[in-house]
Design an enzyme around this catalytic site. Structure first.
Site, PDB file in Angstrom:
ATOM      1  N   ASP A 123      40.832 -29.799 -29.084  1.00 31.75           N
ATOM      2  CA  ASP A 123      39.650 -29.486 -28.296  1.00 31.75           C
ATOM      3  C   ASP A 123      39.889 -29.845 -26.832  1.00 31.75           C
ATOM      4  O   ASP A 123      40.434 -30.902 -26.532  1.00 31.75           O
ATOM      5  CB  ASP A 123      38.432 -30.237 -28.851  1.00 31.75           C
ATOM      6  CG  ASP A 123      37.129 -29.606 -28.379  1.00 31.75           C
ATOM      7  OD1 ASP A 123      37.141 -28.431 -27.977  1.00 31.75           O
ATOM      8  OD2 ASP A 123      36.101 -30.306 -28.406  1.00 31.75           O
ATOM      9  N   TYR A 125      38.395 -29.342 -22.489  1.00 31.90           N
ATOM     10  CA  TYR A 125      37.320 -29.875 -21.651  1.00 31.90           C
ATOM     11  C   TYR A 125      37.292 -29.063 -20.367  1.00 31.90           C
ATOM     12  O   TYR A 125      37.503 -29.592 -19.284  1.00 31.90           O
ATOM     13  CB  TYR A 125      37.704 -31.341 -21.382  1.00 31.90           C
ATOM     14  CG  TYR A 125      36.642 -32.289 -20.941  1.00 31.90           C
ATOM     15  CD1 TYR A 125      35.387 -32.326 -21.545  1.00 31.90           C
ATOM     16  CD2 TYR A 125      36.886 -33.202 -19.909  1.00 31.90           C
ATOM     17  CE1 TYR A 125      34.435 -33.241 -21.137  1.00 31.90           C
ATOM     18  CE2 TYR A 125      35.940 -34.122 -19.502  1.00 31.90           C
ATOM     19  CZ  TYR A 125      34.719 -34.122 -20.120  1.00 31.90           C
ATOM     20  OH  TYR A 125      33.762 -35.033 -19.726  1.00 31.90           O
ATOM     21  N   HIS A 130      30.348 -29.212 -16.943  1.00 29.23           N
ATOM     22  CA  HIS A 130      30.176 -30.136 -18.057  1.00 29.23           C
ATOM     23  C   HIS A 130      30.953 -31.430 -17.815  1.00 29.23           C
ATOM     24  O   HIS A 130      30.423 -32.521 -18.005  1.00 29.23           O
ATOM     25  CB  HIS A 130      30.648 -29.482 -19.364  1.00 29.23           C
ATOM     26  CG  HIS A 130      30.643 -30.409 -20.544  1.00 29.23           C
ATOM     27  ND1 HIS A 130      29.477 -30.802 -21.168  1.00 29.23           N
ATOM     28  CD2 HIS A 130      31.651 -31.043 -21.185  1.00 29.23           C
ATOM     29  CE1 HIS A 130      29.774 -31.625 -22.168  1.00 29.23           C
ATOM     30  NE2 HIS A 130      31.091 -31.793 -22.192  1.00 29.23           N
ATOM     31  N   ARG A 139      30.368 -42.665 -16.390  1.00 27.20           N
ATOM     32  CA  ARG A 139      31.083 -43.500 -15.417  1.00 27.20           C
ATOM     33  C   ARG A 139      30.463 -43.521 -14.024  1.00 27.20           C
ATOM     34  O   ARG A 139      30.989 -44.169 -13.127  1.00 27.20           O
ATOM     35  CB  ARG A 139      32.546 -43.011 -15.281  1.00 27.20           C
ATOM     36  CG  ARG A 139      33.408 -43.240 -16.521  1.00 27.20           C
ATOM     37  CD  ARG A 139      34.808 -42.689 -16.323  1.00 27.20           C
ATOM     38  NE  ARG A 139      34.794 -41.248 -16.128  1.00 27.20           N
ATOM     39  CZ  ARG A 139      34.761 -40.360 -17.138  1.00 27.20           C
ATOM     40  NH1 ARG A 139      34.775 -40.791 -18.388  1.00 27.20           N
ATOM     41  NH2 ARG A 139      34.739 -39.073 -16.904  1.00 27.20           N
ATOM     42  N   GLU A 194      27.960 -29.294 -29.070  1.00 27.31           N
ATOM     43  CA  GLU A 194      28.712 -28.800 -27.918  1.00 27.31           C
ATOM     44  C   GLU A 194      28.958 -27.306 -28.130  1.00 27.31           C
ATOM     45  O   GLU A 194      29.548 -26.904 -29.130  1.00 27.31           O
ATOM     46  CB  GLU A 194      30.020 -29.577 -27.716  1.00 27.31           C
ATOM     47  CG  GLU A 194      29.757 -30.991 -27.214  1.00 27.31           C
ATOM     48  CD  GLU A 194      30.991 -31.726 -26.698  1.00 27.31           C
ATOM     49  OE1 GLU A 194      32.113 -31.296 -27.015  1.00 27.31           O
ATOM     50  OE2 GLU A 194      30.808 -32.729 -25.970  1.00 27.31           O
ATOM     51  N   GLU A 196      30.791 -24.120 -27.624  1.00 29.73           N
ATOM     52  CA  GLU A 196      32.168 -23.803 -27.241  1.00 29.73           C
ATOM     53  C   GLU A 196      32.605 -22.478 -27.854  1.00 29.73           C
ATOM     54  O   GLU A 196      32.001 -21.960 -28.788  1.00 29.73           O
ATOM     55  CB  GLU A 196      33.140 -24.896 -27.734  1.00 29.73           C
ATOM     56  CG  GLU A 196      32.808 -26.287 -27.225  1.00 29.73           C
ATOM     57  CD  GLU A 196      33.920 -27.301 -27.458  1.00 29.73           C
ATOM     58  OE1 GLU A 196      35.094 -26.891 -27.556  1.00 29.73           O
ATOM     59  OE2 GLU A 196      33.607 -28.506 -27.537  1.00 29.73           O
ATOM     60  N   ASP A 228      31.109 -28.247 -31.562  1.00 31.70           N
ATOM     61  CA  ASP A 228      31.798 -29.532 -31.700  1.00 31.70           C
ATOM     62  C   ASP A 228      30.724 -30.632 -31.765  1.00 31.70           C
ATOM     63  O   ASP A 228      30.370 -31.219 -30.748  1.00 31.70           O
ATOM     64  CB  ASP A 228      32.727 -29.706 -30.490  1.00 31.70           C
ATOM     65  CG  ASP A 228      33.414 -31.048 -30.457  1.00 31.70           C
ATOM     66  OD1 ASP A 228      33.623 -31.637 -31.532  1.00 31.70           O
ATOM     67  OD2 ASP A 228      33.753 -31.510 -29.346  1.00 31.70           O
ATOM     68  N   ARG A 232      27.210 -39.280 -29.639  1.00 33.38           N
ATOM     69  CA  ARG A 232      27.388 -39.814 -28.275  1.00 33.38           C
ATOM     70  C   ARG A 232      27.435 -41.332 -28.211  1.00 33.38           C
ATOM     71  O   ARG A 232      28.151 -41.890 -27.366  1.00 33.38           O
ATOM     72  CB  ARG A 232      26.262 -39.316 -27.362  1.00 33.38           C
ATOM     73  CG  ARG A 232      26.158 -37.816 -27.234  1.00 33.38           C
ATOM     74  CD  ARG A 232      27.416 -37.211 -26.677  1.00 33.38           C
ATOM     75  NE  ARG A 232      27.258 -35.772 -26.467  1.00 33.38           N
ATOM     76  CZ  ARG A 232      28.279 -34.952 -26.232  1.00 33.38           C
ATOM     77  NH1 ARG A 232      29.516 -35.429 -26.165  1.00 33.38           N
ATOM     78  NH2 ARG A 232      28.076 -33.664 -26.062  1.00 33.38           N
ATOM     79  N   GLN A 235      30.772 -42.330 -29.470  1.00 38.14           N
ATOM     80  CA  GLN A 235      31.745 -41.898 -28.458  1.00 38.14           C
ATOM     81  C   GLN A 235      31.804 -42.884 -27.280  1.00 38.14           C
ATOM     82  O   GLN A 235      32.893 -43.265 -26.834  1.00 38.14           O
ATOM     83  CB  GLN A 235      31.340 -40.508 -27.937  1.00 38.14           C
ATOM     84  CG  GLN A 235      32.321 -39.865 -26.972  1.00 38.14           C
ATOM     85  CD  GLN A 235      31.846 -38.469 -26.518  1.00 38.14           C
ATOM     86  OE1 GLN A 235      30.843 -37.947 -27.007  1.00 38.14           O
ATOM     87  NE2 GLN A 235      32.573 -37.879 -25.593  1.00 38.14           N
ATOM     88  N   LYS A 248      33.837 -37.382 -32.953  1.00 41.04           N
ATOM     89  CA  LYS A 248      34.055 -35.943 -33.013  1.00 41.04           C
ATOM     90  C   LYS A 248      34.574 -35.504 -34.388  1.00 41.04           C
ATOM     91  O   LYS A 248      34.842 -34.322 -34.578  1.00 41.04           O
ATOM     92  CB  LYS A 248      35.096 -35.538 -31.963  1.00 41.04           C
ATOM     93  CG  LYS A 248      34.713 -35.910 -30.542  1.00 41.04           C
ATOM     94  CD  LYS A 248      33.717 -34.928 -29.977  1.00 41.04           C
ATOM     95  CE  LYS A 248      33.564 -35.138 -28.479  1.00 41.04           C
ATOM     96  NZ  LYS A 248      32.764 -34.071 -27.885  1.00 41.04           N
ATOM     97  N   THR A 252      32.962 -29.833 -37.338  1.00 34.42           N
ATOM     98  CA  THR A 252      33.054 -28.810 -36.302  1.00 34.42           C
ATOM     99  C   THR A 252      32.707 -27.503 -36.986  1.00 34.42           C
ATOM    100  O   THR A 252      33.347 -27.130 -37.963  1.00 34.42           O
ATOM    101  CB  THR A 252      34.489 -28.723 -35.729  1.00 34.42           C
ATOM    102  OG1 THR A 252      34.875 -30.024 -35.271  1.00 34.42           O
ATOM    103  CG2 THR A 252      34.580 -27.728 -34.595  1.00 34.42           C
ATOM    104  N   THR A 339      33.002 -27.761 -23.921  1.00 35.59           N
ATOM    105  CA  THR A 339      31.598 -27.361 -23.777  1.00 35.59           C
ATOM    106  C   THR A 339      31.425 -26.425 -22.599  1.00 35.59           C
ATOM    107  O   THR A 339      31.930 -26.691 -21.509  1.00 35.59           O
ATOM    108  CB  THR A 339      30.719 -28.602 -23.557  1.00 35.59           C
ATOM    109  OG1 THR A 339      31.004 -29.515 -24.591  1.00 35.59           O
ATOM    110  CG2 THR A 339      29.246 -28.240 -23.573  1.00 35.59           C
ATOM    111  N   GLU A 353      23.711 -33.414 -21.522  1.00 36.86           N
ATOM    112  CA  GLU A 353      23.508 -32.942 -20.148  1.00 36.86           C
ATOM    113  C   GLU A 353      22.067 -32.515 -19.922  1.00 36.86           C
ATOM    114  O   GLU A 353      21.464 -32.824 -18.908  1.00 36.86           O
ATOM    115  CB  GLU A 353      24.389 -31.722 -19.875  1.00 36.86           C
ATOM    116  CG  GLU A 353      25.854 -32.018 -19.798  1.00 36.86           C
ATOM    117  CD  GLU A 353      26.637 -30.722 -19.728  1.00 36.86           C
ATOM    118  OE1 GLU A 353      27.089 -30.254 -20.783  1.00 36.86           O
ATOM    119  OE2 GLU A 353      26.782 -30.166 -18.623  1.00 36.86           O
TER     120      GLU A 353
HETATM  121 CA    CA Z   1      34.160 -30.603 -27.285  1.00 28.88          CA
END
Ligand code: CA
Length: 405
Positions: A123, A125, A130, A139, A194, A196, A228, A232, A235, A248, A252, A339, A353
């Site tokens: 997977d 990114y 996103h 962060r 997610e 995708e 996906d 959170r 994660q 994750k 899926t 995503t 988001e």
């Molecule tokens: Ca993903």
């Protein structure tokens, strides 16, 4: 709207409706069974499925016997020339004035299975929107986008074992999350989706060999929708320093129909503007994206919708980068795009988001939501719009079951 020529008509009347996902121009591949019979290969046309195994038994198409297999890997491995020949033949058979004795079954009577045996799942990114939005939440704005992000596709090796077909229920995971005083053992409280696109790799590459972006492009058989599912809270606690793991691995979901690269070809377009030039091995000779609407619903309500052309790295670039170390690719490998999110909140492909990490609750069919609750169903959709027809993906849905305490 793309000028992709006048729609071609099929003798299957339902395929000629403007809003049908599966017109004659699409012909996506899947695996189906009827009444508990053996799963075999099929192609969707309107509200029907062409029984490819029966077609091959009657000598209407030639795929070296691979259409009676319970997954498409063997057919896909026959290569691009065969893909093209079969597509041309099916277009001829199913068109107006074609062969009305082609074996067809009603889609509503069929059970749809995973279209390929997924050999590996990686997977990526690749949406800058996103990556930035999630980076801010995890962060802060200063460190949101890591410096390497604009130079190479970032990804992780996921699990093929938990890839399931649309309609399969997903169990809310238990796991370790960050508590007030150290780790806490709990059912996931921040379960997310997610949105995708998944690329299905259609050719092997040799170990120790690098694949160019142009060759990578020709190795892609087609695309599926891909959700996906992401925990959170798990994660956030586990992802440093080696990236996502159990957050994750819970499941899926992919759509049952593989929309071929050939069907999407008229919609090829540029992706997001580049911030910096890429190293030569990642540069593309032609655009690697598609002008395609993609979105998701929760419990039937439309949530986020954007276009696949917001993406920064194409599947071909991701595949090429995947092989720079000499890592071999296999027929049936699944590459998640990452995503797909546009710039505004209404264009995002994840609740993380859309609710800004749970700070801005939404109303979904009259009920308050920050993340996914037990019993909620999430479904993805995508289509490219031609003149008088659309190339759709069909459903990619999953419902959440309560955690096993
Ligand atoms: Ca993903």
């Amino acid at each position: 709207m793309v000028q992709a020529g006048m729609p071609r008509r099929s003798f299957v009347a339902s395929a000629n409706r403007k809003d049908c996902d599966f017109p004659l121009e699409n012909l996506p591949y899947g695996i189906f069974s009827i009444d508990g019979g053996a799963p075999r290969c099929g192609v969707a046309i309107g509200d029907m499925i062409v029984d490819l195994a029966a077609c091959e038994a009657r000598g209407l198409v030639d795929a070296k016997g691979t259409f009676s297999a319970p997954q498409l890997n063997d057919f896909i491995a026959l290569g691009r020339d065969t893909w093209e020949k079969v597509r041309t033949r099916l277009t001829e058979l199913l068109g107006e004035g074609g062969d009305e004795t082609v074996p067809l079954v009603a889609m509503e009577k069929a059970r749809l299975h995973l279209p390929v045996r997924v050999t590996e799942f990686t997977d990526f990114y690749a949406s800058k929107n996103h990556a930035f939005n999630v980076g801010v939440l995890f962060r802060g704005p200063e460190n949101a986008l890591p410096p390497q992000w604009t130079h190479m596709p970032i990804g992780y090796n996921g699990r093929a074992s938990s890839v399931v077909v649309s309609g399969t229920d997903i169990r809310r995971p238990m796991g370790q999350v960050k508590g007030e005083n150290g780790p806490e053992w709990t059912a996931c409280r921040r379960l997310d989706l997610e949105l995708e696109l998944g690329a299905i790799v259609g050719a092997d590459s040799e170990m120790g060999e690098r694949v160019s972006v142009a060759d990578a492009e020709s190795m892609i058989f087609g695309y599926v929708l891909l959700n996906d599912w992401s925990a959170r809270d798990i994660q956030a606690w586990e992802y440093q320093p080696l990236g996502p793991f159990q957050a994750k691995a819970l499941g899926t979901t992919i759509s049952p129909w593989i929309v071929t690269q050939a069907a999407l070809e008229p919609f090829r377009c540029e992706g997001a503007a580049r911030d910096v030039p890429l190293l030569p091995y990642l540069q593309e000779e032609r655009p690697g994206f598609y002008d395609m609407t993609i979105g998701w619903k929760m419990n039937g309500q439309k949530m986020g919708e954007t276009n696949y052309n917001v993406m920064y790295y194409s599947s071909a670039q991701q595949l090429a980068h995947h092989t720079v170390s000499g890592c071999p690719m296999r027929v049936g490998d699944l590459l998640g795009s990452g995503t797909i999110s546009g710039p505004s909140s209404a264009e995002t492909g994840a609740l993380l988001e859309m609710t800004e990490g749970g700070k801005k609750p939404l109303t979904v069919n009259g009920a308050r939501r920050t993340f996914i609750e037990d019993g909620d169903e999430v479904s993805l959709y995508a289509y490219a719009e031609g003149e008088g027809y659309r190339i759709g993906f069909g459903p990619c849905a999953g419902k959440i079951l309560p955690a096993k305490a």
